[in-house]
Design an enzyme around this catalytic site. Structure first.
Site, short mmCIF file in Angstrom:
data_model
loop_
_atom_site.label_atom_id
_atom_site.label_comp_id
_atom_site.label_asym_id
_atom_site.label_seq_id
_atom_site.Cartn_x
_atom_site.Cartn_y
_atom_site.Cartn_z
N ASP A 235 -19.58 -37.93 -22.03
CA ASP A 235 -19.90 -38.69 -20.78
C ASP A 235 -18.51 -39.70 -20.62
OD1 ASP A 235 -21.51 -40.39 -18.99
OD2 ASP A 235 -23.03 -39.57 -19.60
N HIS B 85 -19.79 -37.88 -14.74
CA HIS B 85 -19.71 -38.43 -15.97
C HIS B 85 -18.73 -37.77 -16.90
CE1 HIS B 85 -23.75 -40.61 -16.08
NE2 HIS B 85 -24.22 -39.60 -15.17
N GLU C 86 -25.67 -37.32 -10.76
CA GLU C 86 -25.05 -38.52 -10.40
C GLU C 86 -23.37 -38.38 -10.16
OE1 GLU C 86 -27.96 -41.75 -12.67
OE2 GLU C 86 -26.22 -40.87 -13.83
C1 ACM Z 1 -29.66 -38.64 -15.96
O1 ACM Z 1 -30.57 -39.41 -16.50
N1 ACM Z 1 -28.70 -39.15 -15.21
C2 ACM Z 1 -29.99 -37.21 -16.01
#
Ligand code: ACM
Length: 637
Positions: free
Chosen positions: A203, A277, A355
């Protein structure tokens, strides 16, 4: 008269507690499919034997696990291969019963001995877990215990899971947790028949897996600056500030974790979260970015990097994505997936996909050229192009491809499986398209959310109570259940610095998820579940496993009364909890006023203090809410 009353009271109390103790169904989580109570008990003694009747190495392993688990009784109960079923033995045997499937078992406890039968060693392992829950709580003690009558009530249990995918996700990126923590995580989860550990390995805050030939991923990408307070509000690290917080798993560590998990019938799902991420990867290898200046970025230490004020997807304040138009990105991913596929035997690789901000892609000439060449009209289609190429890479390594539900946007790849997190709708859409789905909706299974009131819980932006978690139903109406592989609880760790706090966030909500995923749907009953949770609490105490007592604390509903007064409504999810409160700054106890109905705070009160009791035992923590906070919750300026 008083004496008679007290005697009657004691007799009825002990009868009551005896029937509670005796009721096997009052202690097991998850509840088995079928359970018949019988007369008498099996008593473990130093003469008890553990016998396995098969040459299968997995069967012997289960027998050895039991022998280990029984060590704290002080009895040294060895295992032995045998064909017979001698008296006073616990016997593990393989069976051939189609009803039991790969993970089901039949457990028979009689005064003369215990028999566990299953088609596969995994089933024997789950039968063993049930047997352990039948023994007194001290069996969980970290120390040797004396003077316990090691009795298990006689019963016949036939049991098998509702879903094959019963997972917990552990985010080891936001904070790094070493391999010993991961092993403890596995030890804790298997007691409740979970069989899948999803490791969120990469991440913005850290890349946690050694990739040979890409040393900077772990030399640079695994390290940031430790900050405490409220994640997301921290100062950006100075360029010269030491980046010495973090860590990573060597490939040998990963092999050790996978083996440890596999021995306990747990599959490990690796997640490499791309193309968003990905700041840790970009900082390590800035050429993976579409954005000039990425070489100045740093691994995130909890500072703001996204603007969420416009909703999903966020607007990135720096470019934390891999460039979908850069051939080097696919070479990088090929290298990573080759090694990940070799290290993790599980059939799926999870590639994230959630995201992903698109605002830097919108400015990129390379992305514009890619869109022209591939006739892509939107940024969602650009991400879908990326995912489909990645799906081919993953499949070329002999693995199945899985991502968060954003991979549906712009078109799902041909064989992609979807992990639905933004509610159930992504999962519903994917199942309708005949794709496999794992349900992990935020509103039911996000274990990073607060379990109680923000006045006492470490603050995070959302709440999820135990009862709500228990109401999770993975198969939506009208959806073919064959596409729903199962579900899992997700433990994100932005605010979780220690393994003790990870446990606090997992338990008791993971009891609820375990029962949702294992037990028949029609057995689910909150009023019956909560007393079993309490029994498990006492076992966690023995095991020195931390858990949250939040379920004993009130849910506060604060509203406006008249022009400027605060009305307080309190409730607890379980029955039989008394709420006591004060409004005069003094410490409440069970002699303080008992909450019976909504009340209005005196105008000049400074604070509300609340505490809960079960009988004469304090069960909830002291909660203090200042008047300024109450007013703000009520919308009073
Ligand atoms: C997530 O909670 N962004 C998968």
């Amino acid at each position: 008269m008083m004496k008679l009353f007290i005697t009657l009271y004691l007799v009825s109390f002990s009868l009551f507690s005896f029937s509670q103790e005796k009721g096997i169904a009052s202690r097991l989580i998850p509840l088995p499919v079928s359970l018949e109570e019988k007369d008498g008990d099996f008593t473990l003694s130093e003469n008890t034997k553990i016998i396995y009747t098969s040459d299968d190495a997995g069967v012997k392993r289960v027998a050895d696990f039991l022998s280990d688990d029984l060590k704290n009784t002080g009895f040294n109960i060895a295992t032995a291969k045998g064909d017979s079923k001698p008296a006073n033995a616990i016997v593990f045997s393989l069976a051939n019963d189609s009803k039991l499937g790969n993970e089901g078992y039949h457990l028979s406890v009689t005064p003369g001995g215990v028999s566990v039968m299953a088609n596969k060693p995994a089933g024997l392992f789950y039968g063993m877990q049930t047997f352990l829950q039948l023994l007194p709580k001290e069996i969980e003690s970290v120390d040797k215990v004396k003077d316990v009558a090691w009795k298990a009530s006689a019963c016949e249990i036939t049991d098998y899971p509702r879903f094959g995918w019963r997972g917990l996700m552990f985010d080891v990126s936001r904070h790094f947790f070493g391999k010993e923590d991961v092993k403890r995580f596995i030890d804790d989860m298997v007691k409740y028949k979970y069989n899948l550990l999803h490791m969120h390995l990469t991440d913005d805050e850290g890349w946690r897996i050694e990739i040979k030939g890409m040393p900077k991923l772990t030399e640079v990408g695994a390290w940031n600056v430790k900050r405490v307070g409220y994640f997301g509000t921290f100062d950006k690290p100075g360029k010269d500030e030491a980046k010495d917080y973090g860590g990573f798993y060597t490939q040998e560590d990963i092999k050790e974790i996978v083996k440890y998990a596999g021995d306990r019938f747990v599959d490990v799902l690796p997640e490499i979260d791309v193309p968003g991420h990905s700041l840790a990867a970009v900082v390590s290898y800035p050429e993976l970015s579409c954005t000039a200046g990425a070489d100045q970025y740093q691994v995130r230490s909890g500072e703001v990097i996204m603007d969420w004020s416009h909703g999903h997807p966020p607007i990135a304040l720096l470019d934390n994505t891999l460039c979908p138009a850069n051939p080097k990105v696919y070479e990088f991913l090929d290298k990573v997936m080759t090694q990940v596929a070799e290290l993790f035997p599980f059939e799926y690789i999870h590639v994230g996909g959630d995201e992903t901000p698109k605002n830097y892609w919108e400015k990129s000439p390379e992305v514009a050229a890619l869109m022209k060449k591939e006739k892509l009209k939107t940024m969602d289609e650009v991400q879908s192009y990326f995912e489909k190429r990645l799906e081919k890479i993953v499949e070329s390594k002999g693995k199945k491809f899985m991502g968060w539900d954003e991979i549906l946007q712009g078109g799902l790849g041909p064989n992609a499986a979807v992990m639905s997190w933004r509610g159930m709708k992504g999962g519903i859409e994917a199942a309708k398209l005949k794709h496999d789905v794992v349900m992990t909706p935020t509103d039911f299974v996000y274990l990073d959310y607060m379990q109680g009131d923000a006045a006492i819980e470490p603050r995070i932006y959302a709440n999820l109570t135990l009862k709500k978690t228990y109401s999770f139903e993975p198969v939506p109406d009208g959806i073919d259940s064959k596409y729903i592989l199962g579900g899992q609880g997700n433990l994100w760790t932005e605010q979780i610095y220690t393994f003790r706090h990870a446990q606090y966030m997992i338990w008791p909500r993971a009891f609820a998820i375990s029962e949702v995923l294992w037990s028949p749907k029609d057995k689910r009953d909150w009023n019956n579940f909560f007393p079993r949770v309490e029994k498990q609490f006492s076992r966690l105490d023995e095991a020195q496993t931390k858990y949250a007592p939040s379920v004993y604390e009130p849910i506060f509903t604060i509203s406006k009364s008249g022009a400027d007064q605060v009305k307080v409504e309190l409730e607890t999810e379980p029955k039989g909890i008394d709420i006591h409160y004060t409004v005069d700054n003094t410490f409440p106890d069970n002699f303080s006023p008992t909450y019976t109905a909504p009340f209005v705070m005196p105008k000049e009160a400074a604070m509300l203090k609340v505490i809960t009791y079960q009988g004469d035992k304090q069960v909830g923590r002291l909660i203090i809410i200042p008047m300024s906070d109450l007013k703000s919750r009520a919308g009073i300026k």
